[in-house]
Design a protein around this motif. Structure first.
Motif, PDB file in Angstrom:
ATOM      1  N   ILE A 221      10.853   2.395 -12.195  1.00  0.00           N
ATOM      2  CA  ILE A 221      11.229   3.778 -12.500  1.00  0.00           C
ATOM      3  C   ILE A 221      10.062   4.737 -12.275  1.00  0.00           C
ATOM      4  O   ILE A 221      10.273   5.943 -12.084  1.00  0.00           O
ATOM      5  CB  ILE A 221      11.743   3.918 -13.952  1.00  0.00           C
ATOM      6  N   ARG A 222       8.829   4.220 -12.298  1.00  0.00           N
ATOM      7  CA  ARG A 222       7.659   5.048 -11.995  1.00  0.00           C
ATOM      8  C   ARG A 222       7.166   4.824 -10.571  1.00  0.00           C
ATOM      9  O   ARG A 222       6.781   5.765  -9.885  1.00  0.00           O
ATOM     10  CB  ARG A 222       6.519   4.740 -12.974  1.00  0.00           C
ATOM     11  N   MET A 223       7.164   3.563 -10.146  1.00  0.00           N
ATOM     12  CA  MET A 223       6.628   3.222  -8.824  1.00  0.00           C
ATOM     13  C   MET A 223       7.730   3.338  -7.775  1.00  0.00           C
ATOM     14  O   MET A 223       8.271   2.354  -7.279  1.00  0.00           O
ATOM     15  CB  MET A 223       6.037   1.817  -8.855  1.00  0.00           C
ATOM     16  N   THR A 224       8.070   4.576  -7.443  1.00  0.00           N
ATOM     17  CA  THR A 224       9.082   4.850  -6.434  1.00  0.00           C
ATOM     18  C   THR A 224       8.438   4.930  -5.048  1.00  0.00           C
ATOM     19  O   THR A 224       7.209   4.917  -4.916  1.00  0.00           O
ATOM     20  CB  THR A 224       9.780   6.177  -6.738  1.00  0.00           C
ATOM     21  N   THR A 225       9.267   5.050  -4.031  1.00  0.00           N
ATOM     22  CA  THR A 225       8.744   5.196  -2.671  1.00  0.00           C
ATOM     23  C   THR A 225       7.853   6.419  -2.557  1.00  0.00           C
ATOM     24  O   THR A 225       6.789   6.381  -1.921  1.00  0.00           O
ATOM     25  CB  THR A 225       9.903   5.292  -1.664  1.00  0.00           C
ATOM     26  N   GLU A 226       8.268   7.514  -3.168  1.00  0.00           N
ATOM     27  CA  GLU A 226       7.484   8.757  -3.102  1.00  0.00           C
ATOM     28  C   GLU A 226       6.124   8.576  -3.768  1.00  0.00           C
ATOM     29  O   GLU A 226       5.098   9.052  -3.258  1.00  0.00           O
ATOM     30  CB  GLU A 226       8.249   9.901  -3.763  1.00  0.00           C
ATOM     31  N   VAL A 227       6.094   7.903  -4.900  1.00  0.00           N
ATOM     32  CA  VAL A 227       4.831   7.652  -5.599  1.00  0.00           C
ATOM     33  C   VAL A 227       3.940   6.737  -4.760  1.00  0.00           C
ATOM     34  O   VAL A 227       2.726   6.954  -4.656  1.00  0.00           O
ATOM     35  CB  VAL A 227       5.096   7.044  -6.988  1.00  0.00           C
ATOM     36  N   MET A 228       4.530   5.719  -4.157  1.00  0.00           N
ATOM     37  CA  MET A 228       3.746   4.816  -3.307  1.00  0.00           C
ATOM     38  C   MET A 228       3.125   5.572  -2.133  1.00  0.00           C
ATOM     39  O   MET A 228       1.980   5.294  -1.750  1.00  0.00           O
ATOM     40  CB  MET A 228       4.619   3.681  -2.790  1.00  0.00           C
ATOM     41  N   ASP A 229       3.862   6.527  -1.566  1.00  0.00           N
ATOM     42  CA  ASP A 229       3.311   7.321  -0.460  1.00  0.00           C
ATOM     43  C   ASP A 229       2.080   8.101  -0.914  1.00  0.00           C
ATOM     44  O   ASP A 229       1.123   8.274  -0.142  1.00  0.00           O
ATOM     45  CB  ASP A 229       4.374   8.282   0.068  1.00  0.00           C
ATOM     46  N   ARG A 230       2.092   8.576  -2.161  1.00  0.00           N
ATOM     47  CA  ARG A 230       0.925   9.301  -2.678  1.00  0.00           C
ATOM     48  C   ARG A 230      -0.221   8.355  -3.001  1.00  0.00           C
ATOM     49  O   ARG A 230      -1.398   8.716  -2.870  1.00  0.00           O
ATOM     50  CB  ARG A 230       1.319  10.101  -3.926  1.00  0.00           C
ATOM     51  N   ILE A 231       0.122   7.147  -3.428  1.00  0.00           N
ATOM     52  CA  ILE A 231      -0.899   6.174  -3.800  1.00  0.00           C
ATOM     53  C   ILE A 231      -1.596   5.582  -2.574  1.00  0.00           C
ATOM     54  O   ILE A 231      -2.796   5.267  -2.623  1.00  0.00           O
ATOM     55  CB  ILE A 231      -0.267   5.043  -4.637  1.00  0.00           C
ATOM     56  N   LEU A 232      -0.875   5.438  -1.469  1.00  0.00           N
ATOM     57  CA  LEU A 232      -1.391   4.711  -0.305  1.00  0.00           C
ATOM     58  C   LEU A 232      -2.777   5.163   0.155  1.00  0.00           C
ATOM     59  O   LEU A 232      -3.662   4.315   0.359  1.00  0.00           O
ATOM     60  CB  LEU A 232      -0.384   4.800   0.839  1.00  0.00           C
ATOM     61  N   PRO A 233      -3.056   6.471   0.348  1.00  0.00           N
ATOM     62  CA  PRO A 233      -4.401   6.862   0.789  1.00  0.00           C
ATOM     63  C   PRO A 233      -5.493   6.462  -0.201  1.00  0.00           C
ATOM     64  O   PRO A 233      -6.585   6.039   0.203  1.00  0.00           O
ATOM     65  CB  PRO A 233      -4.298   8.393   0.914  1.00  0.00           C
ATOM     66  N   VAL A 234      -5.195   6.575  -1.481  1.00  0.00           N
ATOM     67  CA  VAL A 234      -6.165   6.201  -2.517  1.00  0.00           C
ATOM     68  C   VAL A 234      -6.390   4.690  -2.500  1.00  0.00           C
ATOM     69  O   VAL A 234      -7.521   4.209  -2.667  1.00  0.00           O
ATOM     70  CB  VAL A 234      -5.670   6.657  -3.904  1.00  0.00           C
ATOM     71  N   LEU A 235      -5.321   3.929  -2.284  1.00  0.00           N
ATOM     72  CA  LEU A 235      -5.418   2.476  -2.221  1.00  0.00           C
ATOM     73  C   LEU A 235      -6.246   2.034  -1.025  1.00  0.00           C
ATOM     74  O   LEU A 235      -7.101   1.144  -1.131  1.00  0.00           O
ATOM     75  CB  LEU A 235      -4.009   1.886  -2.148  1.00  0.00           C
ATOM     76  N   ARG A 236      -6.011   2.647   0.114  1.00  0.00           N
ATOM     77  CA  ARG A 236      -6.786   2.309   1.312  1.00  0.00           C
ATOM     78  C   ARG A 236      -8.257   2.678   1.139  1.00  0.00           C
ATOM     79  O   ARG A 236      -9.155   1.958   1.582  1.00  0.00           O
ATOM     80  CB  ARG A 236      -6.193   3.018   2.526  1.00  0.00           C
ATOM     81  N   GLU A 237      -8.508   3.799   0.506  1.00  0.00           N
ATOM     82  CA  GLU A 237      -9.885   4.214   0.233  1.00  0.00           C
ATOM     83  C   GLU A 237     -10.587   3.185  -0.654  1.00  0.00           C
ATOM     84  O   GLU A 237     -11.738   2.802  -0.389  1.00  0.00           O
ATOM     85  CB  GLU A 237      -9.882   5.575  -0.444  1.00  0.00           C
ATOM     86  N   ALA A 238      -9.887   2.719  -1.676  1.00  0.00           N
ATOM     87  CA  ALA A 238     -10.466   1.712  -2.566  1.00  0.00           C
ATOM     88  C   ALA A 238     -10.730   0.408  -1.824  1.00  0.00           C
ATOM     89  O   ALA A 238     -11.758  -0.244  -2.047  1.00  0.00           O
ATOM     90  CB  ALA A 238      -9.538   1.474  -3.754  1.00  0.00           C
ATOM     91  N   ALA A 239      -9.807   0.002  -0.944  1.00  0.00           N
ATOM     92  CA  ALA A 239      -9.998  -1.227  -0.176  1.00  0.00           C
ATOM     93  C   ALA A 239     -11.247  -1.145   0.694  1.00  0.00           C
ATOM     94  O   ALA A 239     -12.013  -2.116   0.801  1.00  0.00           O
ATOM     95  CB  ALA A 239      -8.766  -1.498   0.686  1.00  0.00           C
ATOM     96  N   ALA A 240     -11.476   0.001   1.308  1.00  0.00           N
ATOM     97  CA  ALA A 240     -12.664   0.181   2.139  1.00  0.00           C
ATOM     98  C   ALA A 240     -13.938   0.143   1.292  1.00  0.00           C
ATOM     99  O   ALA A 240     -14.950  -0.440   1.694  1.00  0.00           O
ATOM    100  CB  ALA A 240     -12.573   1.501   2.899  1.00  0.00           C
ATOM    101  N   GLU A 241     -13.889   0.752   0.112  1.00  0.00           N
ATOM    102  CA  GLU A 241     -15.052   0.746  -0.784  1.00  0.00           C
ATOM    103  C   GLU A 241     -15.352  -0.675  -1.270  1.00  0.00           C
ATOM    104  O   GLU A 241     -16.520  -1.069  -1.349  1.00  0.00           O
ATOM    105  CB  GLU A 241     -14.803   1.663  -1.973  1.00  0.00           C
TER     106      GLU A 241
END
Length: 257
Positions: A221-241
């Motif tokens: 109910i919180r982790m929707t497709t729209e939320v995942m789209d917002r999370i993706l850049p932050v997640l990729r940034e963390a993976a690189a770090e």
């Protein structure tokens, strides 16, 4: 030694403990040999038994060893703060796994949810590849033959997973191909009913091969497709770090080979 490790790994998945007969039968070890192994583990402080004939449990000494190793490997000082920051930014559960010996092993997590529904499943160390976002993220980096080999080793038709978990190799390959095209994996009620997750592979800075994965998961109910789209850049940034911070750490065995 192999049998002792097998006993420890089995007990690690049963916090409430197991009786001797269950341990022996599960591991196909003679009961007399199992009794000797458990006696040795008790003598060394790694296992305990509340009363004669009762269940055997691991002690906190095992946990202490794990924490000591993670601290010595740089996990506590260099990687955990990055996971904590990602959890704070997303407000959900962050899990990191590393690739070792053709397995994906969970090594750390951070909880970002502070109120409301908290998602924090009781998971084992080894990631179940077929039904998790971390598993799909790693498999998407591999060719089809290797995907089939790794999943066949674990087994596919397991009970207790979400209603959308793949039940056949064809279904699984569909998930993997989607993750490959997107460059990340996302699942909805696949690992567990009512939950969803997104994950990316962590790549070594010295090569283009993955060394681990990192995911963000929470209630659907919180982790929707729209939320995942917002999370993706932050997640990729963390993976690189994480890749940069951990390139010389033994916690990433694939990166230091």
């Amino acid at each position: 030694m192999d049998r002792a490790i097998a006993v420890i790994e089995l007990l690690s998945r049963h916090a409430g403990g197991l009786p001797l007969m269950a341990i022996a039968d599960t591991l196909a070890i003679p009961r007399s040999a199992t009794h000797r192994l458990l006696a040795d583990l008790k003598d060394e402080g790694y296992a305990r038994q509340e009363f004669e004939g009762g269940a055997y449990r691991l002690t906190a000494k095992i946990v202490a060893l794990g924490f000591s190793h993670l601290a010595a490997a740089g996990m506590t000082s260099r990687i955990q703060p990055l996971l904590d920051r990602l959890a704070d930014r997303t407000g959900e559960l962050v899990t990191m796994a590393v690739i070792h010996d053709r397995k994906l092993i969970r090594v750390a997590k951070a909880q970002g949810a502070r109120r409301g529904l908290l998602y924090n499943p009781d998971e084992g160390a080894e990631v179940y590849l077929a039904a998790t976002s971390n598993g799909h993220a790693w498999l998407s980096c591999l060719d089809e033959d290797e995907v089939l080999q790794l999943v066949a080793r674990q087994g596919l038709k397991r009970e207790g997973y979400g209603p959308n978990a793949p039940r056949t190799m064809r279904e699984l390959l569909g998930f993997v191909e989607t993750a490959r095209k997107l460059g990340y994996a996302k699942i909805f009620e696949t690992y567990e009913q009512g939950t969803s997750a997104i994950a990316v592979a962590v790549f070594g800075t010295r090569s283009d091969r993955p060394i681990g994965t990192i995911s963000v998961a929470g209630p659907v109910i919180r982790m929707t497709t729209e939320v995942m789209d917002r999370i993706l850049p932050v997640l990729r940034e963390a993976a690189a770090e994480i890749a940069k911070a951990g390139e010389d750490l033994p916690i990433f065995p694939e990166a230091v080979q």
